[in-house]
Design a protein around this motif. Sequence first.
Motif, mmCIF file in Angstrom:
data_model
loop_
_atom_site.group_PDB
_atom_site.id
_atom_site.type_symbol
_atom_site.label_atom_id
_atom_site.label_comp_id
_atom_site.label_asym_id
_atom_site.label_seq_id
_atom_site.Cartn_x
_atom_site.Cartn_y
_atom_site.Cartn_z
ATOM 1 N N ILE A 1 11.406 34.053 -14.301
ATOM 2 C CA ILE A 1 11.698 34.965 -13.196
ATOM 3 C C ILE A 1 10.848 34.542 -12.007
ATOM 4 O O ILE A 1 9.644 34.317 -12.131
ATOM 5 C CB ILE A 1 11.401 36.431 -13.572
ATOM 6 N N LEU A 2 11.493 34.423 -10.842
ATOM 7 C CA LEU A 2 10.794 34.120 -9.598
ATOM 8 C C LEU A 2 10.418 35.430 -8.915
ATOM 9 O O LEU A 2 11.233 36.358 -8.862
ATOM 10 C CB LEU A 2 11.683 33.295 -8.670
ATOM 11 N N PHE B 1 -3.599 33.776 -5.473
ATOM 12 C CA PHE B 1 -3.745 34.692 -6.602
ATOM 13 C C PHE B 1 -2.537 34.645 -7.534
ATOM 14 O O PHE B 1 -2.600 35.140 -8.643
ATOM 15 C CB PHE B 1 -3.941 36.123 -6.097
ATOM 16 N N PHE B 2 -1.440 34.072 -7.086
ATOM 17 C CA PHE B 2 -0.208 34.109 -7.867
ATOM 18 C C PHE B 2 0.177 32.710 -8.313
ATOM 19 O O PHE B 2 0.616 31.886 -7.510
ATOM 20 C CB PHE B 2 0.915 34.756 -7.055
ATOM 21 N N ARG B 3 -0.034 32.465 -9.594
ATOM 22 C CA ARG B 3 0.285 31.182 -10.209
ATOM 23 C C ARG B 3 1.283 31.425 -11.339
ATOM 24 O O ARG B 3 1.391 32.544 -11.848
ATOM 25 C CB ARG B 3 -0.988 30.523 -10.767
ATOM 26 N N GLU C 1 17.536 38.886 -5.324
ATOM 27 C CA GLU C 1 18.280 37.821 -4.640
ATOM 28 C C GLU C 1 17.694 36.452 -4.953
ATOM 29 O O GLU C 1 18.431 35.482 -5.161
ATOM 30 C CB GLU C 1 18.261 38.073 -3.130
ATOM 31 N N LEU C 2 16.354 36.347 -4.980
ATOM 32 C CA LEU C 2 15.703 35.075 -5.297
ATOM 33 C C LEU C 2 16.134 34.536 -6.658
ATOM 34 O O LEU C 2 16.166 33.327 -6.880
ATOM 35 C CB LEU C 2 14.180 35.235 -5.283
ATOM 36 N N ASN C 3 16.441 35.450 -7.582
ATOM 37 C CA ASN C 3 16.824 35.056 -8.943
ATOM 38 C C ASN C 3 18.335 35.024 -9.147
ATOM 39 O O ASN C 3 18.799 34.859 -10.270
ATOM 40 C CB ASN C 3 16.177 36.014 -9.950
ATOM 41 N N GLY C 4 19.093 35.205 -8.075
ATOM 42 C CA GLY C 4 20.553 35.143 -8.168
ATOM 43 C C GLY C 4 21.157 36.251 -8.993
ATOM 44 O O GLY C 4 22.187 36.056 -9.645
ATOM 45 N N LEU C 5 20.524 37.443 -8.971
ATOM 46 C CA LEU C 5 20.969 38.547 -9.831
ATOM 47 C C LEU C 5 21.478 39.746 -9.032
ATOM 48 O O LEU C 5 21.539 40.862 -9.552
ATOM 49 C CB LEU C 5 19.804 38.999 -10.727
ATOM 50 N N PHE D 1 7.726 32.474 -6.036
ATOM 51 C CA PHE D 1 8.962 31.830 -5.574
ATOM 52 C C PHE D 1 8.698 30.507 -4.870
ATOM 53 O O PHE D 1 9.594 29.663 -4.752
ATOM 54 C CB PHE D 1 9.742 32.775 -4.658
ATOM 55 N N TRP D 2 7.452 30.279 -4.399
ATOM 56 C CA TRP D 2 7.148 29.039 -3.689
ATOM 57 C C TRP D 2 6.746 27.907 -4.629
ATOM 58 O O TRP D 2 6.541 26.779 -4.177
ATOM 59 C CB TRP D 2 6.032 29.282 -2.669
ATOM 60 N N GLU D 3 6.615 28.173 -5.938
ATOM 61 C CA GLU D 3 6.222 27.146 -6.897
ATOM 62 C C GLU D 3 7.465 26.529 -7.561
ATOM 63 O O GLU D 3 8.378 27.249 -7.966
ATOM 64 C CB GLU D 3 5.330 27.749 -7.989
ATOM 65 N N PRO D 4 7.508 25.180 -7.713
ATOM 66 C CA PRO D 4 8.639 24.558 -8.416
ATOM 67 C C PRO D 4 8.592 24.864 -9.910
ATOM 68 O O PRO D 4 7.514 24.926 -10.504
ATOM 69 C CB PRO D 4 8.439 23.064 -8.145
ATOM 70 N N VAL D 5 9.748 25.060 -10.512
ATOM 71 C CA VAL D 5 9.840 25.351 -11.946
ATOM 72 C C VAL D 5 10.140 24.059 -12.703
ATOM 73 O O VAL D 5 11.160 23.417 -12.447
ATOM 74 C CB VAL D 5 10.945 26.390 -12.232
ATOM 75 N N PRO D 6 9.264 23.632 -13.630
ATOM 76 C CA PRO D 6 9.519 22.391 -14.381
ATOM 77 C C PRO D 6 10.790 22.507 -15.215
ATOM 78 O O PRO D 6 11.059 23.544 -15.826
ATOM 79 C CB PRO D 6 8.288 22.263 -15.288
ATOM 80 N N SER D 7 11.559 21.443 -15.259
ATOM 81 C CA SER D 7 12.808 21.446 -16.043
ATOM 82 C C SER D 7 12.531 21.518 -17.536
ATOM 83 O O SER D 7 13.394 21.933 -18.318
ATOM 84 C CB SER D 7 13.618 20.184 -15.725
#
Length: 308
Positions: free
Chosen positions: A126-127, A98-100, A200-204, A113-119
């Motif tokens: 935001i993850l 459900f989360f894309r 934490e996932l976003n380093g904030l 958070f489990w999906e890679p972010v394209p450069s």
Amino acid sequence: MTVFNSAHPGWLEIFVDADPFCHESLCAFFFDLGCTGIVSEGHTLKTYLPFQENLEEVRNQIQVFFHNLEEIFPEIHSPELTFNKIQNEDWGRNWRRFFRPDRVAPGLTVFPFWEPVPSSLTGHVILVDPGPAFGTGKHPTTRMCLEALERIELPGSWTMLDVGTGTGILAMYGVKLKAGRVLGIDIDEEALRWARRNIELNGLSGAIELSSKPLGQLKDSFSVLAANLILAEILKLLPDFPCLLNPGGWLILSGILRDQVKEVRVALDGYSVYEHETLYQEEWACMICRKDVKQVHRDKGTEAQRKT
């Protein structure tokens, strides 16, 4: 015949087709029943409970709650209910599908958070690990809050209070938009736990404060106050909002249905806050308001229609 993993009895997937007006109450009820996650899509709620053999007892509990809801809100239609059993090994796939990645505002894309972010991706990212908390950016009330943060005129140095922070997505976007200080508050300790994880996932972790302190105990004032809540909570907390805003500060109110906007306008009358703009998506509204000061011109407010 369905065979379940011997280490886990599987999951009970419950579909509820209900008026969005009562979604918040339904979510609270299902979490009390022990649900591990809720997906909200339009009128539909999908919730997951660890499978129980006493299915009829669970069904009866839900039906009693529906009946009580109808007595409180006679204008709503009776919710429709569907059950489905799923195997334990399918749980992760069923939940995560459900989360894309989703462009939830013009300048922001939310990624599971489990999906890679394209450069090559432009704008802010935001993850999110949604967990059981509300606020993945998919719901119109959250999307409009995020867009509202982009639309308001922010001073060079600004601060933000996120009331009912949920997953922490609004607080995190505040940091992305260069807020000097961000405080997220929530009375739900479980929501705060998931907000900490997302932060934490976003380093904030060092950029956002989280607290369960009641609104009335806060002494500071902020440039922006965002509250994505249900109408009853907004009306209850409204007297505290102006005191927590700097002169000329912005108040973002979401979680309001279209036909509830007039009630909020009436409630705002008498406070030093005026309606600047109102966004609409589907049956929902997000009011962007501003605290009045001598340097701020009071106008009649404008409305912007948003179509999805």
